[in-house]
Write an enzyme that holds these catalytic residues in place. Sequence first.
Site, mmCIF file in Angstrom:
data_model
loop_
_atom_site.group_PDB
_atom_site.id
_atom_site.type_symbol
_atom_site.label_atom_id
_atom_site.label_comp_id
_atom_site.label_asym_id
_atom_site.label_seq_id
_atom_site.Cartn_x
_atom_site.Cartn_y
_atom_site.Cartn_z
ATOM 1 N N PHE A 122 0.822 -1.211 0.000
ATOM 2 C CA PHE A 122 0.000 0.000 0.000
ATOM 3 C C PHE A 122 0.853 1.257 0.000
ATOM 4 O O PHE A 122 1.897 1.294 0.653
ATOM 5 C CB PHE A 122 -0.918 0.019 1.221
ATOM 6 C CG PHE A 122 -1.873 -1.135 1.282
ATOM 7 C CD1 PHE A 122 -3.114 -1.063 0.674
ATOM 8 C CD2 PHE A 122 -1.514 -2.313 1.930
ATOM 9 C CE1 PHE A 122 -3.998 -2.125 0.721
ATOM 10 C CE2 PHE A 122 -2.390 -3.384 1.987
ATOM 11 C CZ PHE A 122 -3.629 -3.289 1.372
ATOM 12 N N GLU A 123 0.397 2.303 -0.671
ATOM 13 C CA GLU A 123 1.158 3.552 -0.745
ATOM 14 C C GLU A 123 1.390 4.173 0.626
ATOM 15 O O GLU A 123 2.297 4.971 0.807
ATOM 16 C CB GLU A 123 0.432 4.556 -1.647
ATOM 17 C CG GLU A 123 -0.851 5.109 -1.066
ATOM 18 C CD GLU A 123 -1.586 5.991 -2.082
ATOM 19 O OE1 GLU A 123 -2.426 5.461 -2.805
ATOM 20 O OE2 GLU A 123 -1.295 7.197 -2.125
ATOM 21 N N THR A 124 0.561 3.799 1.590
ATOM 22 C CA THR A 124 0.713 4.353 2.944
ATOM 23 C C THR A 124 1.884 3.723 3.697
ATOM 24 O O THR A 124 2.249 4.204 4.768
ATOM 25 C CB THR A 124 -0.584 4.133 3.739
ATOM 26 O OG1 THR A 124 -1.066 2.806 3.473
ATOM 27 C CG2 THR A 124 -1.649 5.130 3.321
#
Lengths: 258, 258, 325, 325
Positions: free
Chosen positions: A53-55
């Site tokens: 995930f980009e997070t």
Amino acid sequence: MKNHQPYTPREIMTIMAAREIKNGDIVFSGTGISMLAAMAAKNINAPDSVIFFETGAIDSLLEELPFAVADPRIMYWAAANSKLTDAFATMQNPITGKKVIAILGAAQIDMYGNLNTTCIGDYSSPDIRFSGSGGGCDVASFVPRCVAFMQHEKRKFVKKLDYLTSPGQLKGNNTRQAAGLRPGGVSVVVTNLGLMRFDKDSGKMYLDKFYPDITPEKILENTGFPMDVSRATLAVPPTETELKILREHCDPQRLILG
Amino acid sequence: MKNHQPYTPREIMTIMAAREIKNGDIVFSGTGISMLAAMAAKNINAPDSVIFFETGAIDSLLEELPFAVADPRIMYWAAANSKLTDAFATMQNPITGKKVIAILGAAQIDMYGNLNTTCIGDYSSPDIRFSGSGGGCDVASFVPRCVAFMQHEKRKFVKKLDYLTSPGQLKGNNTRQAAGLRPGGVSVVVTNLGLMRFDKDSGKMYLDKFYPDITPEKILENTGFPMDVSRATLAVPPTETELKILREHCDPQRLILG
Amino acid sequence: MTNHLNKVMPLKQAIEQYVKNSSHISIGGFTLNRNPMAAVYEIIRQDIKDLHLYAHSNGTGLDELIGAGCISKLEIAYAGNGKAAPTCIRFARAVQNNEILVEDYSNYMMSLRFMAGSMGLPFLPTLSGFGTDILTKWGFSKSIRKSDPKIVDEKLAVMDNPFGDWAGASKVLLVPAINPDITIIHVQKADAMGTCSIQGLTFADIEQVKASKNVIVTCEELVDKEELRQNPDLNQIPFIHVSAVCHAPLGAYPSAVFGHYDYDSQYLRKFAIAAKNPDEFKKYQDKYIYGVKNHESFLKIVGQERIDAIKADPRTGYSVNMKRD
Amino acid sequence: MTNHLNKVMPLKQAIEQYVKNSSHISIGGFTLNRNPMAAVYEIIRQDIKDLHLYAHSNGTGLDELIGAGCISKLEIAYAGNGKAAPTCIRFARAVQNNEILVEDYSNYMMSLRFMAGSMGLPFLPTLSGFGTDILTKWGFSKSIRKSDPKIVDEKLAVMDNPFGDWAGASKVLLVPAINPDITIIHVQKADAMGTCSIQGLTFADIEQVKASKNVIVTCEELVDKEELRQNPDLNQIPFIHVSAVCHAPLGAYPSAVFGHYDYDSQYLRKFAIAAKNPDEFKKYQDKYIYGVKNHESFLKIVGQERIDAIKADPRTGYSVNMKRD
């Protein structure tokens, strides 16, 4: 769309996207159907694919489906919890980035696979404002393979984007590299009607596969620009095994399949 | 150097450096005498000063004296353990960097406070090779106030450095800013003979304080370049309290005081 | 876990597989802390030569590698090793005798260069080093740079700030990215897939790992995946960056591993004394490196007494009141 | 700890002291996670206007601030808030009605801009965004930029790689640094000096904090210094970056705090429905924001039932099998 098949449009779209994911791939995932496709691939054809995930969470256990890329469900039992700058660096860095396949959505796509997730109308005073790039522009800039999920409609498959948020092949031919971008961007478009890919020379979208009950003509009717359909063949429909795993393991409550 | 005073050269050097540290300062510290000066300041005149290492530890408890900036002793009971990039960013960032005072050493210093910690002789084939910059060049580039500890000898206070490792006022006047550097660099030199500072216009070193039993003439004899001594006054020697705390609290085993 | 995600192998095999003559290499740790010494000694035993080493401040490992003649080119910020060797002794001799080519940077510059590599960027900017000889004096000539595609053409570059005086900077200095062929680090805990948990300061290990084409991790403890998954916040390196995992207890000795053992100041002093004299140094190498077949047998010669002496106190993470000199 | 290192104060006072009309501000968290909502609602109650907000993806806090008319200028990457609002509703209306000026970046660009600010640099490079309208279409005109010294003259810049094709890049895109006047984050644990420990993903909070001239930390738990010092590896923010510490239990509600509570999908849906209708939205604000004097009284209206429903399971850090819609 009426449908005499033993699967729903969402189900065939999910399976078609899942088949694009190979073992060892790092899958950059959003939520909703893209998350479901990533989970389907992991359960069906790519057990060693890694969801990311980009997070900043990587290889999360996902006991429950997350509703956002910042959902606390992605932080549990991950290999590592880091942050945005680390996550995007992992994709920008070609050593790891070359293994990444991303799944994106958009409001508009053009014949070169450029995406608009920003607005309809003039940017300074739009008729409709959308959420914006998020990580989409970054992913489409770095990642060699991207799947775009779209509803196949003329107003979404357009000649000219109102705003170019995420780069595909820009204006085709070598314009992507000339602009300074690495090879990559949207490489396959999965819709409720079929599968589109991009000509490696011209960078133009062409019809690769049409679904059972769907004709290339119907697809052209729903596409706002001319498209080569000469290479199109009938898609292999989702197998019973694929559907069984998708329905029973990936989304038993049909939170996303509906 | 013979010494009739109730303190050793190392003791007066440590106290003179400690007096440069103010409450609230973030003290960029090396090991040895610079570490001891930082601890003395914290125990004597600047209880709220914060000791900080280029390796990423900040406000470590220091139950034992570390022998290197990577000594595990600095990782215990710190406010945070991070890494080199974070530590240097904290100094490069003016919001936190403006509070930082650094303590450095060198093999050579010139009249503008530029330092050499790299080599004696030609760089490509040196007579003597030293450890190199470490974080010295970075600190001298970013930090508004730096204390340089030196033995006061002609061969160390030189007209021209064999190698300019860490920037002071470069060639004086506005050459530091013109090169692209922030104001800063070595602001005070503490030696076994006295205290030197730098003229804010010319950037040249001048004698600020000489120690009891030491004359400005003796200091000039041991300095390899002309230096203004007209502003020099006698240093206030270490007080009994300062010496007591230094000896009993900071280095009871005299690991560094010898 | 499927087989191809299991990266555990003997250290000897990992070094054979990933470290070749002329490889561009970086090692983890800082001066006397967490140097991957088991791997360093194995490289020396395998007689791997002509290595190009990227180091910020790797004291202990650096001086052993140089002492054994494994290094031909070195990019470095700092070559000291605490009280035992304010300047690394074999390093200084090798430079003074023109036995290696060295190019100097600062610690921040080297860290940023690894960081740039980890981010897939050609460079990162800094405000450090304007007006210094670090900028003007190059260790590698233009012709050497041209002849080796793995060495960047320019040591450093300076540019004007394209955003006016934004952030109060008129100029920035650009440091070129490093992407080593192989990086070797030693950590407290790793699992078989290669996910790592480092305790205490990470120095530049994370950036070095992510910048590197291949990565060997040696670890004090080879733990179950489940143990690391319980606190993902403590795992700085996810498995996707790692090529090989080798279980190497006391694998950083004689350097320290926070929470496990301290540096052995006696051994480091013994090394420093031997390093000053060619005959003594050969004796040292014959006994402690060439005379043993692996790190385990090395530790047998070192002896249990030293290992007990440096054992970390569980409260502080280092050996309390250890005799240091 | 001496008095001037004790930064604890009531939230109301911290907002009064550090958030002014026209301040340039950033808030922590991401979409429905760890938004500093207690502070956001206090800013709204104090009727602070003309704020310039820097956001990567702050869904919950962003839409409340825009809905209350506190924001005049916005630099942003993403304005969505999960299932309840794929596009933030008050944000979309405000942009469509030209009530705010908005300038778009990507999430990586915004994160790098905070990172550049945290590093004291004027910019950082990336390989993202070439050929897009993010590069060509500016939300703030040249004249607006010239008139406000706090807005950089150029939105972005493109330069050729000065190191040839090093790292395979012909060009790089430069994103300008952000240094907010004030950043507000919500964390799990902080001590009175301001040292913070964030559990789970940190998003861009650390970079936002270090880039900011002043920082307000709100925390679930205000803990003793000793508790945080026992594991410095878990403290991402040392006290030197922090101006004020405010104890605010459930201070991120209705967004989630990993290990403490989940997001309240019912509340977020209620907000989304109300946000679509001006009268309904005014009723919503009057009841939940203006009608209460602080976050504690807000939580009383929300009710214990919702708070129990979102309570995190100690094993997973979120509310297991919570009804979400």
